[in-house]
Design a protein around this motif. Sequence first.
Motif, short mmCIF file in Angstrom:
data_model
loop_
_atom_site.label_atom_id
_atom_site.label_comp_id
_atom_site.label_asym_id
_atom_site.label_seq_id
_atom_site.Cartn_x
_atom_site.Cartn_y
_atom_site.Cartn_z
N LYS A 141 1.02 -1.15 -0.15
CA LYS A 141 -0.18 -0.07 -0.01
C LYS A 141 0.87 1.11 0.13
O LYS A 141 1.55 1.68 0.98
CB LYS A 141 -0.91 -0.04 1.18
N PRO A 142 1.15 1.85 -1.47
CA PRO A 142 1.86 3.06 -1.35
C PRO A 142 1.41 4.23 -0.48
O PRO A 142 0.40 4.40 0.06
CB PRO A 142 1.78 3.49 -2.80
N LEU A 143 2.41 4.77 0.03
CA LEU A 143 2.12 5.98 0.88
C LEU A 143 1.67 7.33 -0.03
O LEU A 143 1.73 7.09 -1.15
CB LEU A 143 3.52 6.67 1.67
N PRO A 144 0.66 8.00 0.73
CA PRO A 144 0.33 9.24 -0.15
C PRO A 144 1.18 9.83 -1.27
O PRO A 144 2.35 10.22 -0.93
CB PRO A 144 -0.25 10.26 0.74
N GLY A 145 0.90 9.79 -2.75
CA GLY A 145 1.89 10.57 -3.65
C GLY A 145 2.76 9.53 -4.08
O GLY A 145 3.55 9.96 -4.77
N MET A 146 2.81 8.51 -3.53
CA MET A 146 3.76 7.37 -3.99
C MET A 146 3.46 6.40 -5.24
O MET A 146 4.34 5.67 -5.31
CB MET A 146 4.41 6.88 -2.62
N LEU A 147 2.32 6.35 -5.55
CA LEU A 147 1.73 5.20 -6.29
C LEU A 147 2.74 5.02 -7.42
O LEU A 147 3.31 3.85 -7.60
CB LEU A 147 0.40 5.49 -6.63
N CYS A 155 -2.71 -1.79 -2.90
CA CYS A 155 -2.49 -1.48 -4.46
C CYS A 155 -2.07 -2.50 -5.21
O CYS A 155 -2.31 -2.58 -6.35
CB CYS A 155 -1.99 -0.14 -4.72
N PHE A 156 -1.07 -3.20 -4.66
CA PHE A 156 -0.24 -4.23 -5.46
C PHE A 156 -0.21 -5.67 -4.50
O PHE A 156 0.02 -5.46 -3.48
CB PHE A 156 1.14 -3.78 -5.57
N ILE A 157 -0.18 -6.64 -5.08
CA ILE A 157 0.25 -8.02 -4.57
C ILE A 157 1.47 -8.50 -5.27
O ILE A 157 1.32 -8.53 -6.72
CB ILE A 157 -1.15 -9.10 -4.78
N VAL A 158 2.51 -8.60 -4.71
CA VAL A 158 3.79 -8.92 -5.22
C VAL A 158 4.17 -10.14 -4.94
O VAL A 158 4.01 -10.71 -3.82
CB VAL A 158 4.95 -7.85 -4.86
N ARG A 159 4.76 -11.06 -5.78
CA ARG A 159 5.28 -12.24 -5.54
C ARG A 159 7.01 -12.06 -5.85
O ARG A 159 7.28 -11.65 -6.89
CB ARG A 159 4.73 -13.37 -6.60
N LEU A 160 7.62 -12.37 -4.79
CA LEU A 160 9.04 -12.28 -4.79
C LEU A 160 9.78 -13.45 -4.28
O LEU A 160 9.32 -14.08 -3.50
CB LEU A 160 9.63 -10.96 -4.12
N VAL A 161 10.81 -13.50 -4.79
CA VAL A 161 11.82 -14.67 -4.27
C VAL A 161 13.20 -13.91 -3.72
O VAL A 161 13.50 -12.72 -3.83
CB VAL A 161 12.48 -15.57 -5.51
N ALA A 162 13.83 -14.81 -2.82
CA ALA A 162 14.85 -14.37 -1.97
C ALA A 162 15.61 -15.57 -1.78
O ALA A 162 15.15 -16.63 -1.65
CB ALA A 162 14.71 -13.47 -0.92
N HIS A 163 16.95 -15.43 -1.84
CA HIS A 163 17.88 -16.47 -1.24
C HIS A 163 18.06 -16.53 0.14
O HIS A 163 18.27 -17.77 0.67
CB HIS A 163 19.48 -15.92 -1.79
#
Length: 143
Positions: free
Chosen positions: A70-76, A100-108
């Motif tokens: 969820k972006p902060l105001p003005g940061m979309l 606002c976004f659903i992100v799938r990310l990978v990490a080591h």
Amino acid sequence: MDDIDRQMLALLAEDARMSLKMLSAKVGLSSPSTSERLRRLEESGVIQGYTLNVNLPALGYAFQSLVRVKPLPGMLKKVEQMIAETPEVIECDKVTGEDCFIVRLVAHSLEQLDQILDRLAERAQSNTSIVKTTPVKRRLPPL
């Protein structure tokens, strides 16, 4: 699109590298007929490409996460750009609702996950869930 097109899509979804000869045999058409149908499915945009499935843990990615952002105001726009430019993000949907976004990310590692999330924290609130298993992998809907 008819039943043969649907059958071809289902077969290619299982094995996108299936030879034209094998695909033709499975759907009961000649190779030229099958090739023509594939061409029409590609030109109409039904088939948008052929993909490669990779074993992420075999590449060292021990963690997959789903992150609600969820972006902060003005940061979309800035957050959307950050997400797009983060190579560990393997998928992102812009959604309705509180986030606002659903992100799938990978990490080591968890440390790498924290570093990625810390960069986002300057411009957005996030809620992260670690993926334990994926009982239903991406698949075609009923055709």
